[in-house]
Write a protein that holds these residues in place. Sequence first.
Motif, PDB file in Angstrom:
ATOM      1  N   ARG A   3       0.875  -1.187   0.000  1.00 39.22           N
ATOM      2  CA  ARG A   3       0.000   0.000   0.000  1.00 39.22           C
ATOM      3  C   ARG A   3       0.904   1.225   0.000  1.00 39.22           C
ATOM      4  NH1 ARG A   3      -4.611  -0.583   4.448  1.00 39.22           N
ATOM      5  NH2 ARG A   3      -5.531   1.011   3.138  1.00 39.22           N
ATOM      6  N   ILE A   4       0.689   2.084  -0.981  1.00 39.44           N
ATOM      7  CA  ILE A   4       1.596   3.223  -1.169  1.00 39.44           C
ATOM      8  C   ILE A   4       0.816   4.535  -1.194  1.00 39.44           C
ATOM      9  CG2 ILE A   4       3.329   4.250  -2.718  1.00 39.44           C
ATOM     10  CD1 ILE A   4       3.791   1.384  -3.837  1.00 39.44           C
ATOM     11  N   GLY A   5       1.237   5.479  -0.361  1.00 41.96           N
ATOM     12  CA  GLY A   5       0.681   6.834  -0.409  1.00 41.96           C
ATOM     13  C   GLY A   5       1.601   7.682  -1.270  1.00 41.96           C
ATOM     14  N   ARG A  28      -2.566   5.260  -3.288  1.00 38.68           N
ATOM     15  CA  ARG A  28      -3.503   6.345  -2.952  1.00 38.68           C
ATOM     16  C   ARG A  28      -2.743   7.654  -3.116  1.00 38.68           C
ATOM     17  NH1 ARG A  28      -8.006   6.049  -0.210  1.00 38.68           N
ATOM     18  NH2 ARG A  28      -7.594   7.568   1.402  1.00 38.68           N
ATOM     19  N   GLY A  29      -3.265   8.512  -4.013  1.00 37.84           N
ATOM     20  CA  GLY A  29      -2.522   9.715  -4.353  1.00 37.84           C
ATOM     21  C   GLY A  29      -3.211  10.979  -3.903  1.00 37.84           C
ATOM     22  N   TYR A  30      -2.390  12.017  -3.683  1.00 35.76           N
ATOM     23  CA  TYR A  30      -2.949  13.330  -3.357  1.00 35.76           C
ATOM     24  C   TYR A  30      -2.125  14.437  -4.005  1.00 35.76           C
ATOM     25  CZ  TYR A  30      -4.617  17.469  -1.076  1.00 35.76           C
ATOM     26  OH  TYR A  30      -5.135  18.722  -0.870  1.00 35.76           O
ATOM     27  N   GLN A  46      -5.964   5.689  -6.555  1.00 32.05           N
ATOM     28  CA  GLN A  46      -7.119   6.032  -5.713  1.00 32.05           C
ATOM     29  C   GLN A  46      -6.997   7.476  -5.217  1.00 32.05           C
ATOM     30  OE1 GLN A  46      -7.507   3.150  -2.569  1.00 32.05           O
ATOM     31  NE2 GLN A  46      -7.095   1.442  -3.959  1.00 32.05           N
ATOM     32  N   ARG A  47      -8.145   8.122  -5.051  1.00 29.11           N
ATOM     33  CA  ARG A  47      -8.145   9.517  -4.605  1.00 29.11           C
ATOM     34  C   ARG A  47      -8.053   9.598  -3.086  1.00 29.11           C
ATOM     35  NH1 ARG A  47     -10.582  13.397  -8.230  1.00 29.11           N
ATOM     36  NH2 ARG A  47     -11.357  12.332 -10.080  1.00 29.11           N
ATOM     37  N   ALA A  54      -3.585  10.141   2.385  1.00 35.46           N
ATOM     38  CA  ALA A  54      -2.788   9.270   1.501  1.00 35.46           C
ATOM     39  C   ALA A  54      -1.814   8.424   2.326  1.00 35.46           C
ATOM     40  CB  ALA A  54      -2.022  10.116   0.491  1.00 35.46           C
ATOM     41  N   ALA A  55      -1.291   9.001   3.395  1.00 34.09           N
ATOM     42  CA  ALA A  55      -0.257   8.328   4.204  1.00 34.09           C
ATOM     43  C   ALA A  55      -0.836   7.246   5.119  1.00 34.09           C
ATOM     44  CB  ALA A  55       0.472   9.362   5.062  1.00 34.09           C
ATOM     45  N   ARG A  56      -2.081   7.441   5.547  1.00 37.86           N
ATOM     46  CA  ARG A  56      -2.688   6.545   6.531  1.00 37.86           C
ATOM     47  C   ARG A  56      -2.766   5.111   6.000  1.00 37.86           C
ATOM     48  NH1 ARG A  56      -6.707  10.087   7.564  1.00 37.86           N
ATOM     49  NH2 ARG A  56      -5.408  11.387   8.885  1.00 37.86           N
TER      50      ARG A  56
END
Length: 294
Positions: A3-5, A28-30, A46-47, A54-56
């Motif tokens: 899982r990557i932020g 998950r990107g921001y 993913q948004r 994103a980090a969580r």
Amino acid sequence: MARIGFVGLGHMGLPMARNLARAGHEVRGYDLSAAAMDAAAEGGIQRAQSAPDAARGADFVITMLPAGTHVRAAWAEMAGAVEPHAVLVDCSTIDVETAREVAAGLPMLDAPVSGGTMGAEAGTLTFMVGGEAADFATAKPILEHMGRSIVHCGAAGAGQAAKLCNNMLLAISMIGTSEAFVLAEKLGLSHAALFEVASKSSGQCWSLTTYCPVPGPVPGSPANRDYKPGFATALMLKDLGLSQQAAQAAGAATPLGAAALDLYDRFAAEGGASLDFSGIIQMLRRGQVKGSGA
Ligand code: NAD
């Protein structure tokens, strides 16, 4: 699957994040920009609603941001959200001091890249990495989805140091190569003849044989397409500024680095900022550098 932020989905971050998603990771990107978020969603990312979002829950958190101030702010904002086991990776090009300060006490790597947007798209970037060996070993398989060459350069800040030293050398060698062609033109020596000799002699360097600043000898170089980047002068100027900042802080004498910064500053001011950095030959050819402190 990890899982990557991923925070910062601009020219570089978006294709990098897309390559991670393509490799089967949950990304998950921001980004502050709504347009970047929409483009990321199309690329299977993913948004996230914010950088902490994103980090969580992420095993790896990656930032790809414009400058040190953005990097400081983003990591401060995410401090309470990162998992204790997560490895944190900043891929932005920033000053060595900020890289060290942000990483202090954290399982964090500074991992600036070279290879530009084409390398980011193709997953062929070079990563120059600073930080603990164990964190490097954990993150390397993830970085390999985005790059071809992943080099551990030393402790925190060493990745940024490698990037700044390399790009200072590149700027100096590009100016030197350009000056040689400008002098050859004045002396009636053809580009082809100078290339033929220098590429096999002691003047040989990457700026000449891979990225030649005159059209012809190296068909793929930006000189053959009116200096469309490539590596834009504005980005080279940023890296030269960081290298001079580092040189001053460390007490290193880099007179040619300072001269290169001055020349690229002038070239950018004359309208060259969005041109490839090899386009500086145009300014040298115009002879507008007389009286320069360089
Ligand atoms: P860019 O400006 O295209 O992208 C940066 C993105 O970060 C933007 O989309 C911006 O909206 C976003 N952003 C800024 N602050 C944010 C925040 N707090 N939270 C979330 N998003 C935020 O820049 P780029 O060309 O992608 O470059 C990124 C880094 O990579 C820079 O440090 C640059 O020096 C380095 N770099 C760029 C290249 C290149 O060819 N473009 C090559 C090597 C290294």
